[in-house]
Design an enzyme around this catalytic site. Structure first.
Site, short mmCIF file in Angstrom:
data_model
loop_
_atom_site.label_atom_id
_atom_site.label_comp_id
_atom_site.label_asym_id
_atom_site.label_seq_id
_atom_site.Cartn_x
_atom_site.Cartn_y
_atom_site.Cartn_z
N ILE A 60 0.89 -1.16 0.00
CA ILE A 60 0.00 0.00 0.00
C ILE A 60 0.92 1.21 0.00
CG2 ILE A 60 -0.25 -0.21 2.52
CD1 ILE A 60 -2.90 1.28 2.31
N SER A 61 0.74 2.11 -0.93
CA SER A 61 1.65 3.26 -1.10
C SER A 61 1.61 4.17 0.11
CB SER A 61 1.28 4.06 -2.35
OG SER A 61 1.43 3.29 -3.51
#
Length: 214
Positions: A60-61
């Site tokens: 997840i960025s």
């Protein structure tokens, strides 16, 4: 009204200090519960400004990158958006609050199924999660006002550029799969494609095809 917990206040302050100024984007990142999209063991650190591992070897960025890419899209409620790389579903949840329709494509069935459930629970009913190869989108999916690629590509596929409407914006991390990439923004104008390099980032590599397992 209860005040925001300290980690969310720091989260917002960090985004502002790093240059995020679009108030709609800032409000959306404050409203969407990031802790719902990370692994259970990481929930205490959900608002830390770093990428986190999720299932299937993906990530997840970090919040700044999510905010920055979203801001660069200049979204409106009339826009139809294509996201390549659903992952946890967090970016799609952000897009859903700012755009009219979102099609998000994931090559891992496990990730697609989990993201679909998360988005439904949050009431993101304008998002369609599709299992597919985001690097080879068929013409049948139609055209999009905005396209966001959340995995590294060595070049932007023509199959995506062809899906971009006139005056549409595409943003993608372009560069080596296991190094530093550069976010590239492409705008389709009447005179052709306008390309601009933005900031350096690190994303997991985009892989063609649908994953056989997971």
């Amino acid at each position: 009204m209860a005040s925001a917990p300290p980690e969310k206040m720091i989260f917002q302050l960090t985004l502002r200090r790093r240059g995020i100024s679009d108030q709609a984007v800032l409000r959306t990142l404050e409203d969407v519960p990031r802790e719902n999209f990370v692994e259970p063991a990481d929930r205490a650190d959900a608002y830390r400004d770093s990428a986190m591992a999720i299932s299937c070897g993906q990530t997840i960025s970090q919040p700044f990158v999510v905010a920055y890419m979203t801001e660069q899209l200049k979204l409106r409620k009339t826009h139809r958006v294509l996201e390549i790389g659903t992952g946890s579903g967090y970016q799609a949840a952000i897009l859903s609050r700012l755009a009219g329709q979102v099609l998000t494509v994931e090559r891992f069935r496990t990730l697609a199924d989990i993201a679909r459930q998360r988005l439904e629970k949050l009431g993101c009913f304008n998002v369609e999660v599709m299992l597919g190869d985001g690097l080879a989108m068929p013409p049948a999916v139609g055209q999009f006002d905005r396209i966001i690629v959340t995995a590294a590509v060595d070049r932007i596929p023509d199959a995506l550029l062809e899906r971009l409407e006139l005056n549409g914006i595409l943003i993608a991390p372009v560069g080596p799969p296991h190094g530093v990439q550069t976010l590239v923004r492409v705008i389709r104008t009447a005179g052709g494609l306008e390309r601009k390099e933005l900031v350096d980032v690190r994303f997991v590599p985009a892989i063609p095809g649908i994953a056989r397992e997971l």
